[in-house]
Design a protein around this motif. Structure first.
Motif, PDB file in Angstrom:
ATOM      1  N   ASP A  10       0.631   3.911  -2.991  1.00 18.81           N
ATOM      2  CA  ASP A  10       0.388   5.332  -2.733  1.00 18.81           C
ATOM      3  C   ASP A  10       1.520   6.194  -3.275  1.00 18.81           C
ATOM      4  O   ASP A  10       1.292   7.273  -3.834  1.00 18.81           O
ATOM      5  CB  ASP A  10       0.209   5.580  -1.238  1.00 18.81           C
ATOM      6  CG  ASP A  10      -1.062   4.947  -0.682  1.00 18.81           C
ATOM      7  OD1 ASP A  10      -1.978   4.641  -1.487  1.00 18.81           O
ATOM      8  OD2 ASP A  10      -1.134   4.757   0.544  1.00 18.81           O
ATOM      9  N   HIS A  37       0.819  -1.211   0.000  1.00 16.88           N
ATOM     10  CA  HIS A  37       0.000   0.000   0.000  1.00 16.88           C
ATOM     11  C   HIS A  37       0.853   1.262   0.000  1.00 16.88           C
ATOM     12  O   HIS A  37       0.513   2.250  -0.659  1.00 16.88           O
ATOM     13  CB  HIS A  37      -0.985  -0.011   1.173  1.00 16.88           C
ATOM     14  CG  HIS A  37      -2.153  -0.910   0.928  1.00 16.88           C
ATOM     15  ND1 HIS A  37      -3.255  -0.509   0.206  1.00 16.88           N
ATOM     16  CD2 HIS A  37      -2.362  -2.205   1.271  1.00 16.88           C
ATOM     17  CE1 HIS A  37      -4.109  -1.519   0.124  1.00 16.88           C
ATOM     18  NE2 HIS A  37      -3.584  -2.560   0.763  1.00 16.88           N
ATOM     19  N   SER A  69       1.106   6.264  -7.088  1.00 12.31           N
ATOM     20  CA  SER A  69      -0.069   7.021  -7.511  1.00 12.31           C
ATOM     21  C   SER A  69       0.153   8.513  -7.335  1.00 12.31           C
ATOM     22  O   SER A  69      -0.403   9.317  -8.081  1.00 12.31           O
ATOM     23  CB  SER A  69      -1.318   6.565  -6.760  1.00 12.31           C
ATOM     24  OG  SER A  69      -1.209   6.895  -5.382  1.00 12.31           O
TER      25      SER A  69
END
Length: 163
Positions: free
Chosen positions: A128, A124, A131
């Motif tokens: 993140d 994650h 992104s």
């Protein structure tokens, strides 16, 4: 847009595009080109670029050839000469064919891929991180995850965000 002065020149251009893995939307060939007829040109284009739209330009005297070519070269369209004015008789046809091609065209993905576990904190964090920079399957095992796949195909297992 690329043009050629003869069939052999056009075939050479098609081969070069295929070698470079370039997309091709449409091939427009005149039935009476020097050295290679339009139907043969489009048939060979079909073998190299099956997804490309194919259009044959033909004279009224060659209508039977064009009709046979619908199957042989899987023509998308044929136009009878003259197509004057082109704003009414040529451009709308080409526009529609290009729009149809574009609706189904899917470019090859070039970018970074991340493979990880659904509940993995590192997966994650990396998702993140990527992104935030607008960064959009390899053979790996569960012990390798998370894995980042680079555009050149290199796979990095348990990557360090600082690197």
């Amino acid at each position: 847009m690329l043009s050629a002065n003869s069939g052999p020149e056009a075939l050479k251009t098609l081969a070069e595009l295929r070698t470079r893995v370039e997309p091709l939307a449409l091939v427009l060939a005149d039935q009476r080109m020097p050295e290679v007829e339009g139907v043969e040109m489009l048939t060979r284009a079909l073998a190299l670029f099956p997804e490309a739209k194919r259009v044959l330009l033909t004279a009224y005297a060659d209508t039977a050839v064009a009709i046979r070519a619908v199957n042989a070269a899987q023509l998308d369209y044929y136009l009878l000469k003259p197509w004057d004015p082109p704003e009414q008789l040529l451009y709308p046809v080409l526009h529609d064919l290009l729009t149809s091609w574009q609706a189904t065209y899917r470019p090859a993905f070039v970018g970074v891929r991340l493979i990880g576990f659904q509940w993995s904190p590192l997966s994650h964090e990396l998702k993140d991180f990527f992104s935030g920079y607008l960064v959009g399957t390899s053979k790996c095992t569960a012990d390798d995850l998370p894995v980042v796949i680079c555009p050149d195909g290199q796979a990095i297992s348990h990557p360090d965000k600082a690197a």
